[in-house]
Design a protein around this motif. Structure first.
Motif, PDB file in Angstrom:
ATOM      1  N   ALA A  30       0.444  -1.335   0.187  1.00  0.00           N
ATOM      2  CA  ALA A  30       0.223   0.149   0.016  1.00  0.00           C
ATOM      3  C   ALA A  30       0.796   1.395   0.028  1.00  0.00           C
ATOM      4  O   ALA A  30       0.613   2.319  -0.950  1.00  0.00           O
ATOM      5  CB  ALA A  30      -0.635   0.276   0.564  1.00  0.00           C
ATOM      6  N   SER A  31       2.214   1.370   0.851  1.00  0.00           N
ATOM      7  CA  SER A  31       3.498   1.932   0.791  1.00  0.00           C
ATOM      8  C   SER A  31       3.192   2.569  -0.536  1.00  0.00           C
ATOM      9  O   SER A  31       3.443   3.525  -0.939  1.00  0.00           O
ATOM     10  CB  SER A  31       3.820   2.025   1.734  1.00  0.00           C
ATOM     11  OG  SER A  31       4.977   2.734   1.441  1.00  0.00           O
ATOM     12  N   ASP A  32       3.678   1.587  -1.516  1.00  0.00           N
ATOM     13  CA  ASP A  32       4.031   2.222  -2.962  1.00  0.00           C
ATOM     14  C   ASP A  32       2.830   2.710  -3.736  1.00  0.00           C
ATOM     15  O   ASP A  32       3.346   2.937  -4.158  1.00  0.00           O
ATOM     16  CB  ASP A  32       4.715   0.593  -3.868  1.00  0.00           C
ATOM     17  CG  ASP A  32       6.034  -0.233  -2.733  1.00  0.00           C
ATOM     18  OD1 ASP A  32       7.020   0.388  -2.288  1.00  0.00           O
ATOM     19  OD2 ASP A  32       5.471  -1.398  -2.482  1.00  0.00           O
ATOM     20  N   PHE A  33       3.054   2.377  -3.498  1.00  0.00           N
ATOM     21  CA  PHE A  33       1.035   2.800  -3.894  1.00  0.00           C
ATOM     22  C   PHE A  33       0.788   4.195  -3.726  1.00  0.00           C
ATOM     23  O   PHE A  33       0.509   5.247  -4.616  1.00  0.00           O
ATOM     24  CB  PHE A  33       0.241   2.294  -4.636  1.00  0.00           C
ATOM     25  CG  PHE A  33      -1.680   2.392  -5.110  1.00  0.00           C
ATOM     26  CD1 PHE A  33      -1.175   2.749  -6.436  1.00  0.00           C
ATOM     27  CD2 PHE A  33      -2.670   3.030  -4.077  1.00  0.00           C
ATOM     28  CE1 PHE A  33      -2.451   3.078  -6.762  1.00  0.00           C
ATOM     29  CE2 PHE A  33      -3.776   3.758  -4.356  1.00  0.00           C
ATOM     30  CZ  PHE A  33      -3.262   3.462  -6.148  1.00  0.00           C
ATOM     31  N   GLU A  34       1.141   4.315  -2.529  1.00  0.00           N
ATOM     32  CA  GLU A  34       0.798   5.812  -2.146  1.00  0.00           C
ATOM     33  C   GLU A  34       1.849   7.095  -2.480  1.00  0.00           C
ATOM     34  O   GLU A  34       1.626   7.651  -3.081  1.00  0.00           O
ATOM     35  CB  GLU A  34       0.924   5.471  -0.383  1.00  0.00           C
ATOM     36  CG  GLU A  34      -0.493   5.011   0.227  1.00  0.00           C
ATOM     37  CD  GLU A  34      -1.603   6.390  -0.440  1.00  0.00           C
ATOM     38  OE1 GLU A  34      -1.069   7.587  -0.416  1.00  0.00           O
ATOM     39  OE2 GLU A  34      -2.589   5.744  -0.699  1.00  0.00           O
ATOM     40  N   ILE A  35       3.053   6.492  -2.688  1.00  0.00           N
ATOM     41  CA  ILE A  35       4.042   6.659  -3.001  1.00  0.00           C
ATOM     42  C   ILE A  35       3.773   7.328  -4.900  1.00  0.00           C
ATOM     43  O   ILE A  35       3.939   8.812  -5.265  1.00  0.00           O
ATOM     44  CB  ILE A  35       5.141   6.106  -3.358  1.00  0.00           C
ATOM     45  CG1 ILE A  35       6.248   6.013  -2.262  1.00  0.00           C
ATOM     46  CG2 ILE A  35       7.007   6.720  -3.836  1.00  0.00           C
ATOM     47  CD1 ILE A  35       7.339   5.326  -1.461  1.00  0.00           C
ATOM     48  N   SER A  36       3.600   6.172  -5.332  1.00  0.00           N
ATOM     49  CA  SER A  36       3.618   6.585  -7.060  1.00  0.00           C
ATOM     50  C   SER A  36       2.401   7.194  -7.211  1.00  0.00           C
ATOM     51  O   SER A  36       2.221   8.642  -7.983  1.00  0.00           O
ATOM     52  CB  SER A  36       3.186   5.560  -7.569  1.00  0.00           C
ATOM     53  OG  SER A  36       4.244   4.023  -7.655  1.00  0.00           O
ATOM     54  N   LYS A  37       1.191   7.121  -6.646  1.00  0.00           N
ATOM     55  CA  LYS A  37      -0.418   8.143  -6.666  1.00  0.00           C
ATOM     56  C   LYS A  37       0.224   9.592  -6.806  1.00  0.00           C
ATOM     57  O   LYS A  37       0.194  10.126  -7.767  1.00  0.00           O
ATOM     58  CB  LYS A  37      -1.371   7.551  -5.558  1.00  0.00           C
ATOM     59  CG  LYS A  37      -2.645   8.352  -5.651  1.00  0.00           C
ATOM     60  CD  LYS A  37      -3.724   8.132  -5.046  1.00  0.00           C
ATOM     61  CE  LYS A  37      -3.473   8.371  -3.326  1.00  0.00           C
ATOM     62  NZ  LYS A  37      -4.465   7.888  -2.758  1.00  0.00           N
ATOM     63  N   ASN A  38       0.788   9.457  -5.102  1.00  0.00           N
ATOM     64  CA  ASN A  38       1.030  10.879  -5.326  1.00  0.00           C
ATOM     65  C   ASN A  38       2.074  11.762  -5.799  1.00  0.00           C
ATOM     66  O   ASN A  38       2.639  13.024  -5.772  1.00  0.00           O
ATOM     67  CB  ASN A  38       1.221  11.482  -3.430  1.00  0.00           C
ATOM     68  CG  ASN A  38       0.061  10.677  -2.581  1.00  0.00           C
ATOM     69  OD1 ASN A  38      -0.759  11.865  -2.689  1.00  0.00           O
ATOM     70  ND2 ASN A  38       0.064   9.293  -1.200  1.00  0.00           N
ATOM     71  N   LEU A  39       3.120  11.081  -6.158  1.00  0.00           N
ATOM     72  CA  LEU A  39       4.078  11.958  -6.978  1.00  0.00           C
ATOM     73  C   LEU A  39       3.321  11.859  -8.348  1.00  0.00           C
ATOM     74  O   LEU A  39       3.959  12.695  -9.509  1.00  0.00           O
ATOM     75  CB  LEU A  39       5.811  10.998  -6.962  1.00  0.00           C
ATOM     76  CG  LEU A  39       6.208  10.309  -6.097  1.00  0.00           C
ATOM     77  CD1 LEU A  39       7.267   9.056  -6.746  1.00  0.00           C
ATOM     78  CD2 LEU A  39       7.598  11.523  -6.119  1.00  0.00           C
ATOM     79  N   GLU A  40       2.844  10.943  -9.084  1.00  0.00           N
ATOM     80  CA  GLU A  40       1.843  11.717 -10.124  1.00  0.00           C
ATOM     81  C   GLU A  40       1.450  13.225 -10.292  1.00  0.00           C
ATOM     82  O   GLU A  40       1.053  13.617 -10.761  1.00  0.00           O
ATOM     83  CB  GLU A  40       1.106  10.681 -10.203  1.00  0.00           C
ATOM     84  CG  GLU A  40       1.451   9.435 -11.293  1.00  0.00           C
ATOM     85  CD  GLU A  40       0.542   8.157 -11.374  1.00  0.00           C
ATOM     86  OE1 GLU A  40      -0.873   8.458 -12.101  1.00  0.00           O
ATOM     87  OE2 GLU A  40       1.278   7.050 -11.775  1.00  0.00           O
ATOM     88  N   ILE A  41       0.669  13.285  -8.719  1.00  0.00           N
ATOM     89  CA  ILE A  41       0.116  14.133  -8.846  1.00  0.00           C
ATOM     90  C   ILE A  41       0.625  15.623  -7.698  1.00  0.00           C
ATOM     91  O   ILE A  41       0.337  16.385  -8.574  1.00  0.00           O
ATOM     92  CB  ILE A  41      -1.278  13.812  -6.715  1.00  0.00           C
ATOM     93  CG1 ILE A  41      -2.458  13.152  -7.457  1.00  0.00           C
ATOM     94  CG2 ILE A  41      -1.817  15.514  -6.672  1.00  0.00           C
ATOM     95  CD1 ILE A  41      -2.373  12.320  -6.014  1.00  0.00           C
ATOM     96  N   PHE A  42       1.748  15.280  -7.662  1.00  0.00           N
ATOM     97  CA  PHE A  42       3.047  16.024  -7.380  1.00  0.00           C
ATOM     98  C   PHE A  42       3.653  16.832  -8.723  1.00  0.00           C
ATOM     99  O   PHE A  42       2.674  18.537  -8.963  1.00  0.00           O
ATOM    100  CB  PHE A  42       3.183  15.451  -6.995  1.00  0.00           C
ATOM    101  CG  PHE A  42       5.245  17.121  -7.250  1.00  0.00           C
ATOM    102  CD1 PHE A  42       4.512  17.917  -4.845  1.00  0.00           C
ATOM    103  CD2 PHE A  42       5.846  16.871  -7.554  1.00  0.00           C
ATOM    104  CE1 PHE A  42       5.651  18.732  -4.540  1.00  0.00           C
ATOM    105  CE2 PHE A  42       6.655  17.844  -7.007  1.00  0.00           C
ATOM    106  CZ  PHE A  42       7.157  19.283  -6.028  1.00  0.00           C
ATOM    107  N   ILE A  43       3.712  16.031  -9.405  1.00  0.00           N
ATOM    108  CA  ILE A  43       4.050  15.947 -11.005  1.00  0.00           C
ATOM    109  C   ILE A  43       2.910  16.846 -11.502  1.00  0.00           C
ATOM    110  O   ILE A  43       3.653  17.540 -12.366  1.00  0.00           O
ATOM    111  CB  ILE A  43       4.523  14.477 -11.623  1.00  0.00           C
ATOM    112  CG1 ILE A  43       5.474  14.841 -11.227  1.00  0.00           C
ATOM    113  CG2 ILE A  43       4.937  15.013 -13.600  1.00  0.00           C
ATOM    114  CD1 ILE A  43       6.082  12.839 -11.985  1.00  0.00           C
ATOM    115  N   LYS A  44       2.133  16.563 -12.040  1.00  0.00           N
ATOM    116  CA  LYS A  44       0.979  16.731 -12.390  1.00  0.00           C
ATOM    117  C   LYS A  44      -0.014  18.506 -11.786  1.00  0.00           C
ATOM    118  O   LYS A  44      -0.208  19.407 -12.892  1.00  0.00           O
ATOM    119  CB  LYS A  44      -0.870  16.510 -12.434  1.00  0.00           C
ATOM    120  CG  LYS A  44      -2.391  16.559 -13.259  1.00  0.00           C
ATOM    121  CD  LYS A  44      -1.836  16.652 -15.064  1.00  0.00           C
ATOM    122  CE  LYS A  44      -3.252  17.145 -15.548  1.00  0.00           C
ATOM    123  NZ  LYS A  44      -2.753  17.504 -16.915  1.00  0.00           N
TER     124      LYS A  44
END
Length: 554
Positions: A30-44
């Motif tokens: 779940a932690s890996d998914f949270e990292i990926s999700k939030n990095l995508e949000i940050f870049i966007k």
């Protein structure tokens, strides 16, 4: 009909690749998914901000602000280090940097030289404490921050920097072209012999070579004098490299002895650090001086010496920093300084005072030995020591509180300014060891202050004002007005009287500032030793062998 081309190798690779992806997906937490999700949000978010924000934005500064605020939510020691600050990392780890070799401070609109390092480019070029930096390389330094000016002054050894300075005491401007050098700040700021046979070593940092400097200083003093005891001064020492702390302990503790353990999230962070060399002296009585600014590596040394009953700790409770940082290289010559572990000294204590893991409570376990509910640990001799957020000294000493007049004179820079005035008037003051604030010097200082603004409010006056406000609020003031006015007339401070009442304290600060202008840091330390209550306590204890031994008994 389309012809289908099939390559067995490609098929095999495709199957393997698909398997890897499948396994990765299964293992993804779940932690890996949270990292990926939030990095995508940050870049966007960043892209949209850059495209749509009404004004032009500075991409680098915006990202750095985001990084800094993110890391600030963890602990004060986890930091992002941009390429422009790499020299600071070099200074932090080696005590060495490329520059002119001077301390600077903020004064009015300009940054001022507060102290040139003896023997380095600024000193050799003729810069003096009090010089205002007007321009650096032709660019105005007005309203520049200390960090901005300091960054420009640093640079590769052999390169030049051109300074335009104003010397206020002469009301003259001067141009200096200074060639930068490798500036190496010594870890051992001073060493000497006190009372004929007690070695004194002042260690100010734990950069590369600190342990060798301590060892060399001790051996040199022993070779020239009949040394029977040691005062090791770690006051004000904020720490540094872990291995240097271990090697310093090793000077007094035998080989293959556990000094500290580190425990972190990663397996690589869980380590035990043992002494590796033959000790220099395992018998000499030691008094280690610490205070509230002794931190990290200083606490490892003091704590290990205490836990092995190898010496007596004197002073006030240390800072309480039990966290270990690593510096990790990032892209584009940047760095991440990150907390990776906590350290535990031989008794099992972790002396970290603040728990940063729960930001909602941010608990601080800093207490002292008389508090209840402390976790008790035991030294080698079975003495009780406590997990209290810092090292508690075996002998605590009281520090005299600074008087309000002294604080005001410091904050208004009047000690500093008088020293600038005095050194312009007198080219020498005699030998450092014999220097003192005479009646003549003190009277000159008092005369100098006559047209200066340094008013202040004492604690007594604050309390009287609080009393008046509370009495008015509770309708009692009319009953006590006469008494209050009498008290106010007797307790309102008088600057002239305070200059006499607190002359001893003021003279110590004044003397320290004056001596540093002629004899730099070495002179400042020599002067301070004459008035040092911790030194007096340490000398007295080391002479009393029975009392020294009794402290180290269970």
């Amino acid at each position: 009909m389309k012809k289908t081309f099939r390559n067995p190798l490609i098929i095999v690779l495709a199957i393997i690749f698909s398997g890897i992806i499948a396994l990765s997906a299964i293992k993804q937490t779940a932690s890996d998914f949270e990292i990926s999700k939030n990095l995508e949000i940050f870049i966007k978010l960043y892209k949209e901000l850059n495209n749509n924000y009404v004004d032009e934005i500075n991409p680098g500064q915006l990202i750095k602000t985001g990084i800094d605020e993110m890391l600030k939510s963890l602990d004060p020691y986890t930091n992002f280090i941009p390429e422009s600050d790499i020299e600071d990392i070099r200074l932090m780890t080696t005590g060495q940097y490329g520059g002119i070799g001077a301390l600077v401070q903020q004064r009015t609109d300009y940054v001022v030289i507060s102290e040139p390092y003896e023997g380095f480019p600024a000193h050799k070029a003729g810069l003096k404490a009090g010089d205002e930096i007007l321009e650096v390389n032709g660019e105005s330094a007005k309203n520049k921050k200390v960090s901005d000016v300091s960054t420009i002054l640093k640079g590769a050894p052999g390169t030049k920097v051109k300074l335009k300075i104003n010397r206020p005491i002469e009301n003259k401007q001067h141009i200096f072209e200074i060639t930068r050098e490798d500036v190496k700040i010594k870890n051992v700021a001073y060493s000497t012999v006190l009372d004929d046979n007690t070695a004194y070593i002042k260690l100010t940092s734990f950069t590369v070579g600190a342990s060798q400097e301590v060892k060399s200083a001790l051996l040199e003093l022993k070779s020239k004098h009949n040394i029977t005891s040691l005062i090791f001064d770690l006051r004000g020492n904020g720490g540094g490299l872990l291995n240097e702390a271990i090697n310093i302990v090793n000077i007094f503790i035998p080989q293959n002895t556990l000094v500290v353990k580190t425990k972190g999230k990663l397996k690589d962070s869980n380590k035990e650090y043992l002494t590796m060399n033959t000790a220099v002296d395992t018998e000499i009585p030691i008094a280690i001086l610490i205070d509230g600014h002794s931190a990290s590596a200083s606490e490892i040394v003091a704590g290990a010496i205490q836990d092995f009953d190898r010496g007596v700790i004197i002073g006030s409770q240390s800072f309480g920093k039990g966290l270990v940082q690593n510096i990790i290289p990032l892209n584009y010559n940047t760095r991440l300084k990150v907390t990776v572990a906590k350290y535990y000294i031989p008794s099992g204590r972790c002396i970290q005072s603040v728990d940063y893991s729960d930001k909602d409570t941010l608990t601080n376990k800093r207490k002292n030995a008389i508090d209840t509910n402390l976790t008790v640990f035991y030294t080698k001799n079975k003495r009780a020591v406590y997990d209290a957020g810092g090292i508690i000294p075996d002998i605590s000493t009281e520090k005299e509180d600074a008087a309000q007049i002294t604080i005001s004179l410091i904050t208004k820079h009047l000690f500093f300014d008088f020293a600038t005035y005095y050194t312009n008037k007198y080219s020498e003051i005699g030998e450092a060891l014999n220097f003192s604030i005479t009646d003549d010097i003190y009277n000159q200082f008092v005369e100098y202050l006559k047209d200066k603004d340094y008013d202040y409010i004492t604690e007594t006056e604050k309390k009287l004002e609080d009393l008046q406000n509370i009495a008015r609020k509770e309708k009692y003031y009319d009953n006590i007005e006469d008494v209050y006015v009498q008290m106010l007339s007797k307790l309102t401070h008088n600057k002239e009287e305070d200059l006499n009442t607190f002359r001893k304290q003021i003279s110590e600060v004044l003397g320290s500032e004056l001596i540093s202008r002629y004899y730099f840091q070495k002179g400042r330390i020599e002067f301070s030793l004459k008035h040092d209550k911790d030194i007096e306590k340490a000398l007295s204890l080391l002479k009393d062998k029975t009392s020294y031994k009794n402290i180290l008994l269970p």
